[in-house]
Design a protein around this motif. Structure first.
Motif, PDB file in Angstrom:
ATOM      1  N   GLN A 162      38.795 -38.757 -87.349  1.00 45.31           N
ATOM      2  CA  GLN A 162      38.967 -37.351 -87.707  1.00 45.31           C
ATOM      3  C   GLN A 162      39.176 -36.444 -86.490  1.00 45.31           C
ATOM      4  O   GLN A 162      39.314 -35.232 -86.650  1.00 45.31           O
ATOM      5  CB  GLN A 162      37.749 -36.875 -88.492  1.00 45.31           C
ATOM      6  N   HIS A 163      39.226 -37.017 -85.305  1.00 45.51           N
ATOM      7  CA  HIS A 163      39.309 -36.204 -84.093  1.00 45.51           C
ATOM      8  C   HIS A 163      40.539 -36.559 -83.257  1.00 45.51           C
ATOM      9  O   HIS A 163      40.508 -36.491 -82.025  1.00 45.51           O
ATOM     10  CB  HIS A 163      38.036 -36.386 -83.268  1.00 45.51           C
ATOM     11  N   GLN A 164      41.645 -36.871 -83.943  1.00 44.22           N
ATOM     12  CA  GLN A 164      42.853 -37.317 -83.241  1.00 44.22           C
ATOM     13  C   GLN A 164      44.038 -36.368 -83.379  1.00 44.22           C
ATOM     14  O   GLN A 164      45.127 -36.681 -82.922  1.00 44.22           O
ATOM     15  CB  GLN A 164      43.261 -38.704 -83.768  1.00 44.22           C
ATOM     16  N   ARG A 165      43.831 -35.196 -83.982  1.00 44.85           N
ATOM     17  CA  ARG A 165      44.964 -34.287 -84.186  1.00 44.85           C
ATOM     18  C   ARG A 165      45.535 -33.764 -82.876  1.00 44.85           C
ATOM     19  O   ARG A 165      46.694 -33.375 -82.810  1.00 44.85           O
ATOM     20  CB  ARG A 165      44.536 -33.103 -85.057  1.00 44.85           C
ATOM     21  N   GLY A 166      44.713 -33.732 -81.845  1.00 43.82           N
ATOM     22  CA  GLY A 166      45.180 -33.255 -80.543  1.00 43.82           C
ATOM     23  C   GLY A 166      45.729 -34.354 -79.665  1.00 43.82           C
ATOM     24  O   GLY A 166      46.015 -34.107 -78.482  1.00 43.82           O
ATOM     25  N   GLY A 167      45.848 -35.548 -80.204  1.00 47.54           N
ATOM     26  CA  GLY A 167      46.451 -36.633 -79.447  1.00 47.54           C
ATOM     27  C   GLY A 167      45.479 -37.614 -78.832  1.00 47.54           C
ATOM     28  O   GLY A 167      45.897 -38.548 -78.128  1.00 47.54           O
ATOM     29  N   LEU A 168      44.182 -37.463 -79.064  1.00 47.76           N
ATOM     30  CA  LEU A 168      43.210 -38.390 -78.507  1.00 47.76           C
ATOM     31  C   LEU A 168      43.325 -39.753 -79.189  1.00 47.76           C
ATOM     32  O   LEU A 168      43.555 -39.844 -80.397  1.00 47.76           O
ATOM     33  CB  LEU A 168      41.787 -37.861 -78.700  1.00 47.76           C
ATOM     34  N   SER A 169      43.151 -40.803 -78.416  1.00 51.89           N
ATOM     35  CA  SER A 169      43.042 -42.133 -79.002  1.00 51.89           C
ATOM     36  C   SER A 169      41.617 -42.313 -79.531  1.00 51.89           C
ATOM     37  O   SER A 169      40.709 -41.553 -79.187  1.00 51.89           O
ATOM     38  CB  SER A 169      43.334 -43.213 -77.950  1.00 51.89           C
ATOM     39  N   LEU A 170      41.417 -43.322 -80.362  1.00 54.02           N
ATOM     40  CA  LEU A 170      40.078 -43.589 -80.867  1.00 54.02           C
ATOM     41  C   LEU A 170      39.100 -43.827 -79.715  1.00 54.02           C
ATOM     42  O   LEU A 170      37.966 -43.327 -79.728  1.00 54.02           O
ATOM     43  CB  LEU A 170      40.092 -44.789 -81.809  1.00 54.02           C
ATOM     44  N   GLN A 171      39.538 -44.583 -78.715  1.00 60.43           N
ATOM     45  CA  GLN A 171      38.656 -44.868 -77.589  1.00 60.43           C
ATOM     46  C   GLN A 171      38.349 -43.609 -76.783  1.00 60.43           C
ATOM     47  O   GLN A 171      37.217 -43.427 -76.303  1.00 60.43           O
ATOM     48  CB  GLN A 171      39.275 -45.921 -76.673  1.00 60.43           C
ATOM     49  N   GLU A 172      39.322 -42.734 -76.642  1.00 55.55           N
ATOM     50  CA  GLU A 172      39.079 -41.481 -75.919  1.00 55.55           C
ATOM     51  C   GLU A 172      38.067 -40.605 -76.642  1.00 55.55           C
ATOM     52  O   GLU A 172      37.269 -39.902 -76.011  1.00 55.55           O
ATOM     53  CB  GLU A 172      40.395 -40.737 -75.715  1.00 55.55           C
TER      54      GLU A 172
END
Length: 377
Positions: free
Chosen positions: A119-129
């Protein structure tokens, strides 16, 4: 400190101070449901996210009022705003750090913070990030708390969403970070219509890797959901789990008979991650006074008490315990029992759990004893 909890009877006026002094173990707390209202306002201003109000006090009230609709689905709608402002590494790091500090200030000595990386990838973060950012914030918070005299440990539980299709990815992510602070996998989101069996391959992977699983079950749905979580997903704990009370049958003379599933959960010591205020808000219980948690505790279930979402419920670990004393007649011994149960069921190795019980919880839960690290000369 001279505050005391009652062994029985009416709680004293100093109850709040006494409960805050108890070392607490928190097993069910959502990172994206525990933001400070002022932080939501600040992060929204940075990102352009539109809030119902930009006044922190009014916003805090809005979250509580909106979440108290009596529907889990409506409750979950409030997360559009908290998740909306948590789309950068800096925001995640800040909120994780603040969560640790807020819990430490409330007397928590061990906590598991859960969230859904997807749910925290809208800004382009990878899952690991996402995981790295949260870990960085938790580490900063623990270091800052220690410097202030508070000894707290906080670990991560990674959630996959029931309605999604990324459970296999999240399971792999959890396993990749099992030596870096991730201690368990959870399944969250709308319970009705999205059983754990939809994600059978993820649970099979986790079981084969000997990795702990907890599942949200028995909150918005009943015994079938709990059975699916226990028997299909292999849950070692139940997120909420209060609907197991549907399988507890009380006769006209007060005699109690447990059904097969209730026996299974109780006899195998599967912990219930009960969140009283949240359960009242979502309709899983009519009130704290009538909440089935008291009956379940008296019947010998492994009851633990948590917050679920501190922002949406306007609550804290101490407040949840205080409500149970004031409204449900709980005693000091009850609070000790659920605290020790939480320590015993924390997703830690057995020697670590034993140390949590023996060295932190048991010596510090006697009435009037201040928690370690506070009120030092």
């Amino acid at each position: 400190m001279t505050a005391h909890l009652p062994a029985s009877g009416t709680p004293g006026a100093d109850l709040g101070a006494a409960v805050r002094a108890l070392p607490k173990v928190l097993l069910h707390d959502h990172l994206d449901g525990g933001l400070r209202p002022a932080t939501v306002v600040d992060l929204a201003a940075q990102t352009g996210h539109v809030l119902p109000t930009t006044d922190p006090e009014a916003l805090g009230r809005w979250f509580v009022e909106s979440a108290a609709s009596g529907s889990l689905e409506r409750y979950l709608e409030t997360f559009a705003h908290t998740v909306g402002v948590l789309q950068t590494a800096d925001a995640l790091r800040r909120v994780a750090r603040e969560a640790v500090l807020d819990l430490a200030a409330d007397g928590v000595v061990h906590a598991e913070e859960r969230y859904a990386p997807e749910q925290h990838q809208r800004g382009g973060l990878s899952l690991q990030e996402v995981v790295d950012a949260v870990r960085g914030g938790l580490d900063e918070g623990m270091a800052q708390a220690r410097s202030a005299g508070d000894d707290i440990r906080v670990t991560q539980v990674l959630c996959a969403m029931r309605q999604g299709d990324r459970a296999d990815e999240v399971a792999a992510l959890a396993l990749a970070n099992r030596d870096a602070g991730v201690v368990a996998f959870d399944l969250a989101g709308p319970e009705e219509g999205f059983p754990p069996s939809r994600h059978a391959s993820a649970f099979r992977t986790l079981r084969d890797a000997s990795f702990p699983v907890t599942v949200h079950a028995g909150e918005a749905a009943g015994l079938a959901s709990i059975g699916d979580a226990v028997h299909r997903a292999g849950a070692l704990r139940l997120g909420h789990g209060v609907r197991i009370a549907d399988d507890v049958h009380v006769g006209p003379g007060g005699e109690v008979r447990l059904g097969r599933l209730a026996h299974w959960v109780r006899d195998r010591r599967l912990a219930l991650e009960v969140c009283p205020s949240s359960n009242v808000q979502t309709g899983a219980a009519r009130s704290v006074a009538e909440h089935p948690v008291t009956m379940l505790l008296r019947l010998g279930f492994e009851v633990t008490v948590s917050t679920d979402n501190r922002l949406q419920s306007g609550t804290s670990p101490s407040r949840e315990l205080e409500l149970l004393v004031r409204e449900a007649g709980w005693t000091h011994d009850d609070l000790v029992a659920v605290t020790v149960a939480a320590a015993r069921h924390a997703f830690l190795q057995e020697d670590e759990r034993r140390a949590l019980v023996d060295r932190i919880v048991r010596p510090a839960v006697s009435p009037g004893t201040a928690r370690p690290g506070r009120h030092r000369a």
